[in-house]
Design a protein around this motif. Structure first.
Motif, mmCIF file in Angstrom:
data_model
loop_
_atom_site.group_PDB
_atom_site.id
_atom_site.type_symbol
_atom_site.label_atom_id
_atom_site.label_comp_id
_atom_site.label_asym_id
_atom_site.label_seq_id
_atom_site.Cartn_x
_atom_site.Cartn_y
_atom_site.Cartn_z
ATOM 1 N N MET A 174 -21.738 -9.063 -11.951
ATOM 2 C CA MET A 174 -22.857 -8.599 -12.761
ATOM 3 C C MET A 174 -22.331 -7.546 -13.735
ATOM 4 S SD MET A 174 -26.618 -7.129 -11.672
ATOM 5 C CE MET A 174 -25.958 -5.762 -10.692
ATOM 6 N N PRO A 175 -21.903 -7.967 -14.931
ATOM 7 C CA PRO A 175 -21.328 -7.014 -15.881
ATOM 8 C C PRO A 175 -22.387 -6.184 -16.592
ATOM 9 C CG PRO A 175 -21.371 -9.204 -16.836
ATOM 10 C CD PRO A 175 -21.846 -9.359 -15.413
ATOM 11 N N LEU A 176 -21.963 -5.032 -17.067
ATOM 12 C CA LEU A 176 -22.772 -4.201 -17.961
ATOM 13 C C LEU A 176 -22.356 -4.540 -19.383
ATOM 14 C CD1 LEU A 176 -24.685 -1.771 -18.553
ATOM 15 C CD2 LEU A 176 -22.670 -0.292 -18.311
ATOM 16 N N LEU A 177 -23.287 -5.009 -20.188
ATOM 17 C CA LEU A 177 -22.957 -5.394 -21.554
ATOM 18 C C LEU A 177 -22.569 -4.180 -22.393
ATOM 19 C CD1 LEU A 177 -25.818 -7.944 -22.320
ATOM 20 C CD2 LEU A 177 -23.420 -8.455 -21.787
ATOM 21 N N PRO A 178 -21.625 -4.329 -23.322
ATOM 22 C CA PRO A 178 -21.256 -3.218 -24.220
ATOM 23 C C PRO A 178 -22.477 -2.667 -24.947
ATOM 24 C CG PRO A 178 -19.729 -5.044 -24.471
ATOM 25 C CD PRO A 178 -20.843 -5.544 -23.586
ATOM 26 N N GLY A 179 -22.528 -1.350 -25.066
ATOM 27 C CA GLY A 179 -23.637 -0.701 -25.749
ATOM 28 C C GLY A 179 -24.862 -0.486 -24.893
ATOM 29 N N HIS A 180 -24.811 -0.901 -23.652
ATOM 30 C CA HIS A 180 -25.952 -0.779 -22.744
ATOM 31 C C HIS A 180 -25.640 0.216 -21.629
ATOM 32 C CE1 HIS A 180 -26.871 -4.503 -24.834
ATOM 33 N NE2 HIS A 180 -28.102 -4.422 -24.372
ATOM 34 N N GLY A 181 -26.686 0.747 -21.031
ATOM 35 C CA GLY A 181 -26.514 1.653 -19.906
ATOM 36 C C GLY A 181 -26.011 3.028 -20.277
ATOM 37 N N THR A 182 -26.017 3.371 -21.559
ATOM 38 C CA THR A 182 -25.556 4.694 -22.002
ATOM 39 C C THR A 182 -26.661 5.351 -22.834
ATOM 40 O OG1 THR A 182 -24.437 3.612 -23.878
ATOM 41 C CG2 THR A 182 -23.122 4.084 -21.935
ATOM 42 N N ARG A 183 -26.584 5.214 -24.161
ATOM 43 C CA ARG A 183 -27.625 5.668 -25.074
ATOM 44 C C ARG A 183 -27.958 4.529 -26.024
ATOM 45 N NH1 ARG A 183 -26.196 10.276 -28.621
ATOM 46 N NH2 ARG A 183 -24.609 8.774 -29.285
ATOM 47 N N TRP A 184 -29.202 4.423 -26.438
ATOM 48 C CA TRP A 184 -29.595 3.289 -27.270
ATOM 49 C C TRP A 184 -28.801 3.237 -28.576
ATOM 50 C CZ3 TRP A 184 -31.479 3.915 -32.181
ATOM 51 C CH2 TRP A 184 -32.036 5.141 -32.523
ATOM 52 N N GLN A 185 -28.365 4.405 -29.071
ATOM 53 C CA GLN A 185 -27.577 4.424 -30.317
ATOM 54 C C GLN A 185 -26.264 3.650 -30.163
ATOM 55 O OE1 GLN A 185 -29.068 7.053 -28.945
ATOM 56 N NE2 GLN A 185 -29.955 8.413 -30.484
ATOM 57 N N ASP A 186 -25.708 3.646 -28.953
ATOM 58 C CA ASP A 186 -24.451 2.942 -28.716
ATOM 59 C C ASP A 186 -24.604 1.438 -28.903
ATOM 60 O OD1 ASP A 186 -23.191 5.344 -28.101
ATOM 61 O OD2 ASP A 186 -23.661 5.178 -25.959
ATOM 62 N N CYS A 187 -25.813 0.936 -28.693
ATOM 63 C CA CYS A 187 -26.045 -0.499 -28.824
ATOM 64 C C CYS A 187 -25.900 -0.943 -30.285
ATOM 65 C CB CYS A 187 -27.434 -0.839 -28.302
ATOM 66 S SG CYS A 187 -27.588 -2.511 -27.654
ATOM 67 N N ASN A 188 -26.164 -0.028 -31.214
ATOM 68 C CA ASN A 188 -26.022 -0.362 -32.634
ATOM 69 C C ASN A 188 -24.567 -0.475 -33.081
ATOM 70 O OD1 ASN A 188 -28.616 -0.801 -33.619
ATOM 71 N ND2 ASN A 188 -29.022 1.380 -33.910
ATOM 72 N N GLN A 189 -23.645 -0.159 -32.187
ATOM 73 C CA GLN A 189 -22.216 -0.238 -32.519
ATOM 74 C C GLN A 189 -21.580 -1.545 -32.057
ATOM 75 O OE1 GLN A 189 -21.216 2.371 -34.426
ATOM 76 N NE2 GLN A 189 -23.333 3.055 -34.109
ATOM 77 N N VAL A 190 -22.369 -2.421 -31.426
ATOM 78 C CA VAL A 190 -21.828 -3.673 -30.902
ATOM 79 C C VAL A 190 -22.663 -4.846 -31.407
ATOM 80 C CG1 VAL A 190 -20.812 -2.616 -28.857
ATOM 81 C CG2 VAL A 190 -23.169 -3.439 -28.769
ATOM 82 N N THR A 191 -22.189 -6.058 -31.130
ATOM 83 C CA THR A 191 -22.832 -7.257 -31.660
ATOM 84 C C THR A 191 -23.012 -8.324 -30.580
ATOM 85 O OG1 THR A 191 -20.763 -8.372 -32.243
ATOM 86 C CG2 THR A 191 -21.685 -6.834 -33.877
ATOM 87 N N TRP A 192 -23.728 -9.359 -30.956
ATOM 88 C CA TRP A 192 -23.889 -10.540 -30.105
ATOM 89 C C TRP A 192 -22.534 -11.080 -29.658
ATOM 90 C CZ3 TRP A 192 -27.310 -13.551 -27.542
ATOM 91 C CH2 TRP A 192 -27.017 -14.899 -27.340
ATOM 92 N N GLY A 193 -21.564 -11.112 -30.561
ATOM 93 C CA GLY A 193 -20.237 -11.608 -30.209
ATOM 94 C C GLY A 193 -19.579 -10.807 -29.100
ATOM 95 N N ASP A 194 -19.807 -9.492 -29.074
ATOM 96 C CA ASP A 194 -19.271 -8.651 -27.999
ATOM 97 C C ASP A 194 -19.889 -9.040 -26.659
ATOM 98 O OD1 ASP A 194 -17.648 -6.991 -29.694
ATOM 99 O OD2 ASP A 194 -19.467 -5.956 -30.325
ATOM 100 N N TRP A 195 -21.172 -9.345 -26.671
ATOM 101 C CA TRP A 195 -21.854 -9.702 -25.422
ATOM 102 C C TRP A 195 -21.408 -11.075 -24.935
ATOM 103 C CZ3 TRP A 195 -26.741 -8.270 -28.558
ATOM 104 C CH2 TRP A 195 -26.778 -6.891 -28.735
ATOM 105 N N VAL A 196 -21.248 -12.010 -25.859
ATOM 106 C CA VAL A 196 -20.745 -13.335 -25.478
ATOM 107 C C VAL A 196 -19.353 -13.218 -24.847
ATOM 108 C CG1 VAL A 196 -19.973 -15.569 -26.380
ATOM 109 C CG2 VAL A 196 -22.134 -14.583 -27.180
ATOM 110 N N ALA A 197 -18.508 -12.365 -25.430
ATOM 111 C CA ALA A 197 -17.156 -12.178 -24.897
ATOM 112 C C ALA A 197 -17.190 -11.566 -23.500
ATOM 113 C CB ALA A 197 -16.342 -11.300 -25.841
#
Length: 269
Positions: free
Chosen positions: A66-89
């Protein structure tokens, strides 16, 4: 230009709530075979929304990633630094680990996590035994989504979508703000996924809440119309909202998904 909303305060989340999970298979509980399950949370959420399901699966003897997706679980601003492609990877990496260590693998996901499971099935379905998706998001009836490419340049975030849960006291610990750059990337990913849904030929179990204030009926219509799977079933949840994995119907999801996993992995013997 007056900007009415720039996002809620960025309070950090408790690391224990959002921690990823990784467990080994217990073949003694699964007929002597090692079965892996990839468990994926959704947009602005984190593993907290999926942990009870992941723990149930681990208790049945399945290996769980059960991975934690990049940009999640920290601050919502961090999510704006990543993309759909990062989550797919990220999902691809978790799948690779499970596939290397187990005899068969199933993926399960909530909302955008369901979309990521569908993306995996479209790309690597020959390596996957099946998927279970809960309130999977692949489309929307909202017209304002078309404004995201422009709006993301002037407004970083809008009011959040977390905690659409009918059960009193339940909390998914999601972001209080929807990050718009990330949302624009997500919806672009959905558009590509919709075109590729006919490539999904493996078994699919789809749970959908009758009342969902986040994902509308367009996603169900897209899955029913475009999936090529001959083993596709939609089951409607009558007593849960969007985050059904923490809602009244969670025990049903856990039990019926376990039956599905046992069936589709046995079929690959």
């Amino acid at each position: 230009m007056k900007i009415p909303f720039r996002g809620a305060p960025a309070a950090p989340l408790d690391p224990a709530l959002v921690a990823p999970m990784s467990t080994a298979a217990d073949p003694a509980r699964t007929g002597g075979r090692r079965i892996g399950v990839l468990v994926q949370h959704g947009f602005t959420g984190n593993p907290a929304s999926m942990r009870p399901w992941a723990q149930d699966l681990a208790g049945r003897g399945y290996a769980v990633e059960m991975p934690l997706l990049p940009g999640h679980g920290t601050r919502w601003q961090d999510c704006n630094q990543v993309t759909w492609g990062d989550w797919v990877a990220t999902v691809d990496g978790a799948f690779d680990k499970l596939a290397a260590e187990n005899d068969a693998v199933v993926a399960v996901g909530l909302s955008m996590g369901g979309a990521l499971c569908l993306r995996l099935a479209a790309d690597r379905g020959d390596e996957l035994a099946g998927i279970v998706v809960v309130n999977a998001a692949v489309d929307t009836l909202r017209k304002d989504v078309k404004l995201l490419p422009a709006l993301k340049r002037v407004v970083p975030g809008m009011p959040g979508i977390a905690n659409d849960i009918k059960k009193p006291g339940a909390d998914e610990h999601g972001y209080p703000t929807t990050p718009l750059k990330a949302a624009a990337s997500m919806f672009a990913g959905y558009a590509e996924l919709r075109r590729d849904l006919p490539r999904v030929t493996i078994p699919v179990l789809f749970f959908r809440s009758a009342e969902d204030h986040v994902v509308d009926i367009s996603s169900s219509r897209a899955l029913n119309a475009r999936l090529s799977s001959k083993d596709f079933e939609e089951r409607v949840l009558q007593n849960s909202y969007h985050v059904a994995t923490l809602d009244h119907d969670a025990p049903r999801i856990f039990a019926e998904s376990a039956e599905f996993i046992e069936r589709v992995t046995a079929a690959r013997d």
